[in-house]
Design a protein around this motif. Structure first.
Motif, PDB file in Angstrom:
ATOM      1  N   PHE A   1     134.220  64.768  93.565  1.00  0.00           N
ATOM      2  CA  PHE A   1     133.745  65.391  94.363  1.00  0.00           C
ATOM      3  C   PHE A   1     133.057  66.778  93.786  1.00  0.00           C
ATOM      4  CE2 PHE A   1     136.503  63.133  97.491  1.00  0.00           C
ATOM      5  CZ  PHE A   1     135.485  62.664  98.346  1.00  0.00           C
TER       6      PHE A   1
ATOM      7  N   TYR B   1     132.199  59.718 107.609  1.00  0.00           N
ATOM      8  CA  TYR B   1     133.334  60.959 107.306  1.00  0.00           C
ATOM      9  C   TYR B   1     132.536  61.648 106.137  1.00  0.00           C
ATOM     10  CZ  TYR B   1     137.404  63.639 106.736  1.00  0.00           C
ATOM     11  OH  TYR B   1     138.397  64.646 106.508  1.00  0.00           O
ATOM     12  N   LEU B   2     132.360  60.675 105.020  1.00  0.00           N
ATOM     13  CA  LEU B   2     131.879  61.240 103.674  1.00  0.00           C
ATOM     14  C   LEU B   2     130.505  61.799 104.104  1.00  0.00           C
ATOM     15  CD1 LEU B   2     133.067  58.678 101.238  1.00  0.00           C
ATOM     16  CD2 LEU B   2     134.063  61.035 101.500  1.00  0.00           C
TER      17      LEU B   2
ATOM     18  N   TYR C   1     131.570  69.305 107.976  1.00  0.00           N
ATOM     19  CA  TYR C   1     133.050  69.837 108.460  1.00  0.00           C
ATOM     20  C   TYR C   1     132.521  69.694 110.007  1.00  0.00           C
ATOM     21  CZ  TYR C   1     137.015  72.217 109.464  1.00  0.00           C
ATOM     22  OH  TYR C   1     138.316  72.437 110.231  1.00  0.00           O
TER      23      TYR C   1
ATOM     24  N   CYS D   1     142.739  67.853 105.695  1.00  0.00           N
ATOM     25  CA  CYS D   1     141.508  68.391 106.489  1.00  0.00           C
ATOM     26  C   CYS D   1     141.413  69.900 106.240  1.00  0.00           C
ATOM     27  CB  CYS D   1     141.861  68.297 107.953  1.00  0.00           C
ATOM     28  SG  CYS D   1     140.586  68.662 109.178  1.00  0.00           S
TER      29      CYS D   1
ATOM     30  N   THR E   1     144.928  68.954 101.982  1.00  0.00           N
ATOM     31  CA  THR E   1     144.372  67.927 101.556  1.00  0.00           C
ATOM     32  C   THR E   1     143.897  66.998 102.723  1.00  0.00           C
ATOM     33  OG1 THR E   1     146.241  66.507 101.531  1.00  0.00           O
ATOM     34  CG2 THR E   1     145.755  67.906  99.555  1.00  0.00           C
TER      35      THR E   1
ATOM     36  N   ARG F   1     139.711  69.937  98.645  1.00  0.00           N
ATOM     37  CA  ARG F   1     140.858  69.219  99.117  1.00  0.00           C
ATOM     38  C   ARG F   1     141.327  68.183  98.155  1.00  0.00           C
ATOM     39  NH1 ARG F   1     138.252  67.151 104.455  1.00  0.00           N
ATOM     40  NH2 ARG F   1     140.115  65.607 104.334  1.00  0.00           N
ATOM     41  N   SER F   2     140.538  67.781  97.385  1.00  0.00           N
ATOM     42  CA  SER F   2     140.738  66.690  96.479  1.00  0.00           C
ATOM     43  C   SER F   2     141.232  67.223  95.298  1.00  0.00           C
ATOM     44  CB  SER F   2     139.465  65.714  96.203  1.00  0.00           C
ATOM     45  OG  SER F   2     138.478  66.400  95.619  1.00  0.00           O
TER      46      SER F   2
ATOM     47  N   SER G   1     136.191  72.023 102.195  1.00  0.00           N
ATOM     48  CA  SER G   1     135.272  71.091 101.231  1.00  0.00           C
ATOM     49  C   SER G   1     136.172  69.909 100.649  1.00  0.00           C
ATOM     50  CB  SER G   1     134.537  71.822 100.215  1.00  0.00           C
ATOM     51  OG  SER G   1     135.424  72.067  99.136  1.00  0.00           O
ATOM     52  N   ASN G   2     135.205  68.742 100.555  1.00  0.00           N
ATOM     53  CA  ASN G   2     136.166  67.741 100.029  1.00  0.00           C
ATOM     54  C   ASN G   2     136.303  68.142  98.577  1.00  0.00           C
ATOM     55  OD1 ASN G   2     135.202  66.517 102.219  1.00  0.00           O
ATOM     56  ND2 ASN G   2     133.407  65.258 101.181  1.00  0.00           N
TER      57      ASN G   2
ATOM     58  N   HIS H   1     140.407  60.396 104.923  1.00  0.00           N
ATOM     59  CA  HIS H   1     140.670  61.744 105.139  1.00  0.00           C
ATOM     60  C   HIS H   1     141.802  62.224 104.300  1.00  0.00           C
ATOM     61  CE1 HIS H   1     143.903  60.071 107.414  1.00  0.00           C
ATOM     62  NE2 HIS H   1     144.666  61.192 107.332  1.00  0.00           N
TER      63      HIS H   1
ATOM     64  N   MET I   1     142.430  63.200 101.317  1.00  0.00           N
ATOM     65  CA  MET I   1     141.645  63.291  99.905  1.00  0.00           C
ATOM     66  C   MET I   1     142.251  63.732  98.673  1.00  0.00           C
ATOM     67  SD  MET I   1     137.955  64.765 101.490  1.00  0.00           S
ATOM     68  CE  MET I   1     136.852  63.655 101.816  1.00  0.00           C
TER      69      MET I   1
END
Lengths: 91, 196
Positions: free
Chosen positions: A13, A63-64, A68, B107, B105, B128-129, B124-125, A5, A7
């Protein structure tokens, strides 16, 4: 050790997907998940920190893969079980 | 409890099962769930964020209080910040040469009560990244270009601390009323992915 988590700064991504209509929920079940969580948090079944921790317990590969609100559903199911929400006669 | 099967079946079916089990256990009813979501959606609106910003633009004393103690200043306007848990609000001001951007980042922490439901991209990932590593690239995807001389500060939200960007007041709005100013404020402007 960081978990999946965490990230911030991860590569790979891709670009953002920015929707033109930005619906709050994309499926009815997502709104339900949101509402159940809001209800149980406000009723004091668990705290926001416990919910966050439950999300972060999701196995990294799942998770990936998960959307959401699929992550939220995982956390809800896990907390409902751990807290015995269904075991206690309510009201 | 035996009828909660983790990670089996479609999400929609799992939720249906879950609601049924919660109803059977007399924890909640479907009606209460509907009421809960309606209450949330009716109160959590980006217009709340707009009101706060407009007041800060017209009232320097309010602006000072807002930047010093976000919770107290927002309470002055009668806006309830707590949506499901008490949070600390920190307001960060854009200034000439200085821009702020908000991310979570870890959540999706976000001042829901002030901005309404967060958009999918915020959770979204990719956002966040990347927001912390390549904020200029992220801003460009929103069509927001900042000069190289503008310093960008990225604020990473937590479960305890939520951030709100105080955008710069647009030029040519000297005569605008507070309500008209509030209407200029966009949700993305309050996150920092857009200028106002």
């Amino acid at each position: 050790m960081s978990r999946i988590h965490d990230m911030g700064g991860l590569h790979g991504f891709g670009p953002l997907e920015i929707e033109s209509d930005e619906p709050a929920f994309h499926h009815e079940w997502e709104a339900r998940v949101f509402a159940i969580n809001r209800f149980l948090l406000r009723a004091g079944w668990y705290t926001l920190d416990e919910f966050r921790d439950a999300l972060e317990q999701m196995p990294p590969a799942e998770y990936l893969e998960a959307s959401y609100y699929e992550r939220w559903l995982f956390a809800l199911e896990s907390l409902i079980r751990r807290k015995g929400v269904l075991d206690v006669p309510g009201r | 409890m035996s009828h909660v099967h983790e990670a089996s079946g479609s999400a929609a079916n799992r939720v249906k099962t879950l609601v049924g089990a919660l109803e059977d256990a007399h924890v909640l009813t479907e009606r209460e769930l509907d009421a809960s979501i309606e209450a949330f959606l009716s109160r959590a609106q980006p217009a709340n964020g707009g009101r706060i910003v407009a007041r800060a633009w017209v009232d320097p004393e309010f602006r000072r209080r807002l930047l010093a103690d976000g919770n107290a200043a927002v309470a002055e306007l009668g806006i309830d910040l707590a949506h499901w848990a008490p949070v600390k609000l920190r307001v960060v001001a854009n200034e000439p040469g200085r821009h702020n951007l908000i991310v979570c980042t870890l959540c999706s922490c976000y001042p829901l009560a002030l901005l309404g439901p967060s958009p999918a991209w915020y959770k979204s990932n990719a956002y966040r990244s990347r927001a912390v590593r390549d904020p200029r690239g992220v801003l460009a995807e929103f069509g927001t270009q900042l000069g190289d001389d503008v310093e960008i500060t990225v604020w990473d939200s937590t479960a305890e601390v939520r951030y709100l960007v105080l955008p710069q007041r647009p030029a040519g709005t000297k005569r605008a009323t507070e309500d008209a100013l509030a209407a200029l404020v966009t949700r993305n402007g309050l996150i920092g992915t857009a200028l106002v």
